[in-house]
Design an enzyme around this catalytic site. Structure first.
Site, mmCIF file in Angstrom:
data_model
loop_
_atom_site.group_PDB
_atom_site.id
_atom_site.type_symbol
_atom_site.label_atom_id
_atom_site.label_comp_id
_atom_site.label_asym_id
_atom_site.label_seq_id
_atom_site.Cartn_x
_atom_site.Cartn_y
_atom_site.Cartn_z
ATOM 1 N N GLY A 11 75.904 46.889 70.960
ATOM 2 C CA GLY A 11 75.345 45.624 71.511
ATOM 3 C C GLY A 11 76.447 44.775 71.433
ATOM 4 O O GLY A 11 76.275 43.635 71.016
ATOM 5 N N ALA A 12 77.454 45.126 72.454
ATOM 6 C CA ALA A 12 78.711 44.360 72.482
ATOM 7 C C ALA A 12 78.689 43.444 73.566
ATOM 8 O O ALA A 12 79.728 42.694 73.748
ATOM 9 C CB ALA A 12 79.879 44.872 72.488
ATOM 10 N N SER A 13 77.618 43.074 74.462
ATOM 11 C CA SER A 13 77.680 42.367 75.876
ATOM 12 C C SER A 13 77.425 40.974 75.478
ATOM 13 O O SER A 13 77.442 40.155 76.406
ATOM 14 C CB SER A 13 76.914 43.178 76.705
ATOM 15 O OG SER A 13 75.512 42.941 76.312
ATOM 16 N N ASN A 84 75.165 46.818 65.729
ATOM 17 C CA ASN A 84 74.967 45.459 65.954
ATOM 18 C C ASN A 84 73.781 45.640 66.949
ATOM 19 O O ASN A 84 73.064 44.375 66.953
ATOM 20 C CB ASN A 84 76.125 44.632 66.560
ATOM 21 C CG ASN A 84 75.758 43.175 67.066
ATOM 22 O OD1 ASN A 84 75.436 42.458 66.036
ATOM 23 N ND2 ASN A 84 75.881 43.111 68.416
ATOM 24 N N SER A 136 70.062 41.257 58.388
ATOM 25 C CA SER A 136 69.718 39.692 58.775
ATOM 26 C C SER A 136 69.200 39.218 57.260
ATOM 27 O O SER A 136 69.174 39.699 56.400
ATOM 28 C CB SER A 136 68.673 39.652 59.733
ATOM 29 O OG SER A 136 68.171 38.219 59.563
ATOM 30 N N TYR A 150 60.214 42.377 62.444
ATOM 31 C CA TYR A 150 61.381 42.349 62.373
ATOM 32 C C TYR A 150 62.041 42.171 60.985
ATOM 33 O O TYR A 150 63.100 43.011 60.938
ATOM 34 C CB TYR A 150 62.046 40.925 63.248
ATOM 35 C CG TYR A 150 63.489 40.390 63.256
ATOM 36 C CD1 TYR A 150 63.956 41.300 63.981
ATOM 37 C CD2 TYR A 150 64.141 39.704 62.490
ATOM 38 C CE1 TYR A 150 65.480 41.061 64.020
ATOM 39 C CE2 TYR A 150 65.252 39.381 62.324
ATOM 40 C CZ TYR A 150 66.135 40.351 63.094
ATOM 41 O OH TYR A 150 67.302 40.172 63.203
ATOM 42 N N ALA A 152 60.729 43.635 58.561
ATOM 43 C CA ALA A 152 60.599 44.835 58.245
ATOM 44 C C ALA A 152 61.949 46.121 58.738
ATOM 45 O O ALA A 152 62.449 46.687 57.731
ATOM 46 C CB ALA A 152 59.297 45.614 58.513
ATOM 47 N N THR A 153 62.229 45.863 59.836
ATOM 48 C CA THR A 153 63.371 46.489 60.590
ATOM 49 C C THR A 153 64.680 46.330 60.004
ATOM 50 O O THR A 153 65.478 47.055 59.374
ATOM 51 C CB THR A 153 63.479 46.404 61.963
ATOM 52 O OG1 THR A 153 63.976 45.011 62.142
ATOM 53 C CG2 THR A 153 62.140 46.752 62.760
#
Length: 278
Positions: A11-13, A84, A136, A150, A152-153
């Protein structure tokens, strides 16, 4: 002798991932970075001998496995993994469809698991490594109306990382859960944050919080992504990194408040808690 670690960042962009990759490259680290397109990475970061941009769908195990193999082929090893990749899904528990909920889990939890499963044979073989999983503050404090799935994830990310830390301890592999607060990234913008497809107006608290995020929080986040990148590097260079790391003064404060509440509730109900023993 150069002993700088090789990093693998998903998730680096954009967001914290992008800030981290840029900082790592500036510091002379070798970095493999993933996104859904190589073009998005090269547009933001450019090209260099130390940078390996990879097109990866984290929900596709074959895609993940190929990326990890390519990283080892090019750089010889992987030392630090930063999971990420993910997105925010808004909507109350009643509002969100089964497919909306499962898709969020597929990316935020099972995508992360795909990376961990596929990198572990390499880390086990060399008996070292550090996996940093991005949760988070919503993975520690869940009292945000309209953020239940969210949350919960991110609670799941924290739970599985705790277990992994215990499983991998004798293998020489470290694990850290990072709980970011609000950082001035594009996370709250479209593309990183999805709204419920079928909202229900009666959920006042959830709608009010959506308005607050849109009108008050966006643009006023206290966290600096550049300083977050430095913190990630310090965590990875730490000989004894923490299992739990609350990133940002807001995250730290919310975590402390919850811990204080838990301690108070434990004390208030200690007798009832212990009354269930034989």
């Amino acid at each position: 002798m150069d002993t700088k670690k090789v990093w693998f960042v998903t998730g680096a962009s954009k967001g914290l991932g992008l800030s981290l990759v840029k900082r790592l490259l500036n510091e002379g680290y070798q970095v493999a970075a993933t996104s859904r397109t190589v073009e998005s990475l090269e547009k933001e970061i450019g090209k260099s001998a130390n940078f390996l941009p990879l097109e990866v769908n984290v929900t596709d195990e074959t895609s993940v496995s190929s990326a990890i193999a390519k990283t080892v082929e090019v750089f010889g090893t992987i030392d630090v993994v930063v999971n990420n990749a993910g997105y925010g899904q808004l909507g109350t528990l009643e509002e969100l469809s089964d497919s909306e909920a499962r898709e969020n889990f597929d990316t935020n939890v099972f995508g992360l698991l795909n990376v961990m499963r596929n990198v572990m044979p390499h880390l086990r073989n060399k008996k070292s490594g550090h996996i940093i999983n991005i949760s988070s503050i919503a993975g520690f404090l869940g009292a945000f109306p309209g953020w239940g799935i969210y949350n919960a994830t991110k609670f799941a990310v924290a739970g599985l990382t705790e277990a992994f830390s215990a499983e991998a301890k004798s293998l020489g592999i470290k694990a850290t859960i990072v709980y970011p607060g609000y950082f001035k990234t594009n996370f709250l913008l479209k593309g990183s944050l999805r709204l419920a497809e079928n909202p229900i107006a009666e959920y006042k608290e959830a709608r009010d919080l959506e308005v607050i995020h849109d009108t008050q929080i966006i643009g006023n986040q206290p966290g600096d992504p550049e300083k977050a990148a430095l913190a990630f590097i310090q965590l990875a260079e730490n000989e004894n990194p923490p299992l739990h790391f609350f990133m940002g003064s807001d995250s730290f404060g919310m975590a402390k408040n919850k811990i204080d509440i838990l301690l108070s509730e434990l004390s208030a109900h200690e007798a009832l808690s212990k009354s269930t023993d034989y």
